[in-house]
Enzyme design. Sequence first.
Site, PDB file in Angstrom:
ATOM      1  N   ARG A   1       0.820  -1.117  -0.119  1.00 51.27           N
ATOM      2  CA  ARG A   1       0.072  -0.066  -0.170  1.00 51.27           C
ATOM      3  C   ARG A   1       0.865   1.221   0.055  1.00 51.27           C
ATOM      4  O   ARG A   1       2.116   1.172   0.043  1.00 51.27           O
ATOM      5  CB  ARG A   1      -0.915   0.003   1.355  1.00 51.27           C
TER       6      ARG A   1
ATOM      7  N   VAL B   1      11.281  -7.361   7.004  1.00 44.23           N
ATOM      8  CA  VAL B   1      12.418  -6.600   6.712  1.00 44.23           C
ATOM      9  C   VAL B   1      13.666  -6.547   7.538  1.00 44.23           C
ATOM     10  O   VAL B   1      14.784  -6.393   7.530  1.00 44.23           O
ATOM     11  CB  VAL B   1      12.621  -5.423   5.832  1.00 44.23           C
TER      12      VAL B   1
ATOM     13  N   ASN C   1      11.691   0.522   1.121  1.00 43.24           N
ATOM     14  CA  ASN C   1      10.685   1.390   1.306  1.00 43.24           C
ATOM     15  C   ASN C   1       9.944   1.201   2.736  1.00 43.24           C
ATOM     16  O   ASN C   1       9.403   2.147   3.184  1.00 43.24           O
ATOM     17  CB  ASN C   1       9.601   1.541   0.168  1.00 43.24           C
TER      18      ASN C   1
ATOM     19  N   TYR D   1      11.446   7.469  15.322  1.00 47.76           N
ATOM     20  CA  TYR D   1      11.537   7.605  13.795  1.00 47.76           C
ATOM     21  C   TYR D   1      12.544   8.646  13.255  1.00 47.76           C
ATOM     22  O   TYR D   1      13.314   8.185  12.464  1.00 47.76           O
ATOM     23  CB  TYR D   1      10.168   8.324  13.516  1.00 47.76           C
TER      24      TYR D   1
ATOM     25  N   ALA E   1      15.569   9.413  14.629  1.00 46.63           N
ATOM     26  CA  ALA E   1      16.966   8.945  14.331  1.00 46.63           C
ATOM     27  C   ALA E   1      17.042   7.943  13.587  1.00 46.63           C
ATOM     28  O   ALA E   1      18.153   7.856  12.906  1.00 46.63           O
ATOM     29  CB  ALA E   1      17.000   8.378  16.077  1.00 46.63           C
TER      30      ALA E   1
HETATM   31  P1  NAP Z   1       2.331   2.488   4.942  1.00 43.97           P
HETATM   32  O1  NAP Z   1       1.090   3.078   4.247  1.00 43.97           O
HETATM   33  O2  NAP Z   1       2.121   2.462   6.251  1.00 43.97           O
HETATM   34  O3  NAP Z   1       2.933   1.405   4.337  1.00 43.97           O
HETATM   35  C1  NAP Z   1       4.022   0.657   4.706  1.00 43.97           C
HETATM   36  C2  NAP Z   1       4.423  -0.560   3.969  1.00 43.97           C
HETATM   37  O4  NAP Z   1       5.661  -0.994   4.708  1.00 43.97           O
HETATM   38  C3  NAP Z   1       3.452  -1.522   4.034  1.00 43.97           C
HETATM   39  O5  NAP Z   1       3.683  -2.409   2.521  1.00 43.97           O
HETATM   40  C4  NAP Z   1       3.792  -2.687   4.958  1.00 43.97           C
HETATM   41  O6  NAP Z   1       3.655  -4.052   4.817  1.00 43.97           O
HETATM   42  C5  NAP Z   1       5.384  -2.547   5.017  1.00 43.97           C
HETATM   43  N1  NAP Z   1       5.897  -3.041   6.275  1.00 43.97           N
HETATM   44  C6  NAP Z   1       5.829  -2.485   7.654  1.00 43.97           C
HETATM   45  N2  NAP Z   1       6.468  -2.870   8.770  1.00 43.97           N
HETATM   46  C7  NAP Z   1       7.192  -4.046   7.889  1.00 43.97           C
HETATM   47  C8  NAP Z   1       8.101  -4.755   8.162  1.00 43.97           C
HETATM   48  N3  NAP Z   1       8.543  -5.170   9.319  1.00 43.97           N
HETATM   49  N4  NAP Z   1       8.731  -5.794   6.996  1.00 43.97           N
HETATM   50  C9  NAP Z   1       8.343  -5.509   6.201  1.00 43.97           C
HETATM   51  N5  NAP Z   1       7.197  -4.613   5.415  1.00 43.97           N
HETATM   52  C10 NAP Z   1       6.745  -4.077   6.374  1.00 43.97           C
HETATM   53  O7  NAP Z   1       3.432   3.661   4.941  1.00 43.97           O
HETATM   54  P2  NAP Z   1       4.114   4.767   3.860  1.00 43.97           P
HETATM   55  O8  NAP Z   1       3.051   6.235   4.444  1.00 43.97           O
HETATM   56  O9  NAP Z   1       3.770   4.239   2.376  1.00 43.97           O
HETATM   57  O10 NAP Z   1       5.385   5.013   4.195  1.00 43.97           O
HETATM   58  C11 NAP Z   1       6.251   4.082   3.296  1.00 43.97           C
HETATM   59  C12 NAP Z   1       7.821   4.757   3.794  1.00 43.97           C
HETATM   60  O11 NAP Z   1       7.756   5.990   3.359  1.00 43.97           O
HETATM   61  C13 NAP Z   1       8.166   4.342   5.122  1.00 43.97           C
HETATM   62  O12 NAP Z   1       9.419   4.112   5.225  1.00 43.97           O
HETATM   63  C14 NAP Z   1       8.161   5.741   5.627  1.00 43.97           C
HETATM   64  O13 NAP Z   1       8.695   6.030   6.725  1.00 43.97           O
HETATM   65  C15 NAP Z   1       8.456   6.544   4.570  1.00 43.97           C
HETATM   66  N6  NAP Z   1       7.806   8.060   4.607  1.00 43.97           N
HETATM   67  C16 NAP Z   1       6.409   8.156   4.771  1.00 43.97           C
HETATM   68  C17 NAP Z   1       5.900   9.376   4.491  1.00 43.97           C
HETATM   69  C18 NAP Z   1       4.455   9.683   4.674  1.00 43.97           C
HETATM   70  O14 NAP Z   1       4.054  10.994   4.924  1.00 43.97           O
HETATM   71  N7  NAP Z   1       3.544   8.945   4.388  1.00 43.97           N
HETATM   72  C19 NAP Z   1       6.724  10.432   4.654  1.00 43.97           C
HETATM   73  C20 NAP Z   1       8.190  10.450   4.656  1.00 43.97           C
HETATM   74  C21 NAP Z   1       8.469   9.196   4.650  1.00 43.97           C
HETATM   75  P3  NAP Z   1       2.011  -4.878   5.503  1.00 43.97           P
HETATM   76  O15 NAP Z   1       1.071  -4.506   4.437  1.00 43.97           O
HETATM   77  O16 NAP Z   1       2.717  -6.265   5.355  1.00 43.97           O
HETATM   78  O17 NAP Z   1       1.988  -4.139   6.932  1.00 43.97           O
END
Ligand code: NAP
Length: 257
Positions: free
Chosen positions: A17, A65, A91, A156, A158
Amino acid sequence: MSKKFIGKVAVVTGASRGIGKSIALSLASQGARVVCTATIAENADTTVADIKEAGGQAMSIGCRVEDPDMVKDSFALIHQNYGSVDILVNNAGISKPMLTMEMSEENWDIHMDINCKSIFLCSQAVAHQMKENGGGCIINIGSILGQNAFPATLGYCASKAAVDQMTKVMAIEWARFGIRVNCISPGYIRTELIDQLAREGKLKLSDLERRTPQRRLGTGADVANAVNFVASEDANFMTGETLIIDGGWNAFGYYQT
Ligand code: NAP
């Protein structure tokens, strides 16, 4: 116009997602065969189905991961099915805000393990193949919280600051092997992660929009477009860099109500 990634194999962690799904769809639309990972394979099945429906090729894999054995087995399976990996997008990530005085050791550990150790494990798993193959591209998804401090985000912030430095170290070590390593740091992107934090009262979407000079949250496609550039030949001389995609958040020093 010809597709950028025909014949390439890409792995996107956390592709079930949000940002990861957008990146996977976008790389596939440019001809890459994409391995979509999530904590369990079924979670990434919809992404794979969407890619296949659009005429692309993809497979899903369950891989926590932060687990060294799962990472090792997953990359062996990917190698067996698709051959060498050309593009790895690290990611997968989590955000579990807690004020530092109340924060548990577990909260620290899960941020460091899932957001940070995972990048070491997955990148090391592909680096040997990439070296043998004459090169490759690794993109780590950081965050503007790697450069900016916010309350209740010790783990987060860090972990994401570490991603910037890990990117640089891997980039300078592996440049001689033709492996480029870069970081893309998004600002606030409208995904389930952000919606969940908003539901818990830990973020207010209208405040985030107002604080962003472009007056909107980003989309997964905003980040995916940057990934497509960094992974392409157009970015051939770019390594060890962090590219910020945030609608102007990081540049903006003035708080406006
Ligand atoms: P998200 O919607 O919560 O999706 C997270 C994804 O990571 C999901 O596919 C989830 O898989 C997977 N995941 C979580 N824990 C995991 C684990 N232990 N092992 C393997 N896969 C795991 O998050 P997002 O907003 O798309 O964020 C994606 C990345 O962008 C992250 O690194 C986040 O820190 C970074 N980011 C996001 C934002 C933002 O505003 N959204 C801003 C800056 C950076 P499952 O479906 O199996 O749980």
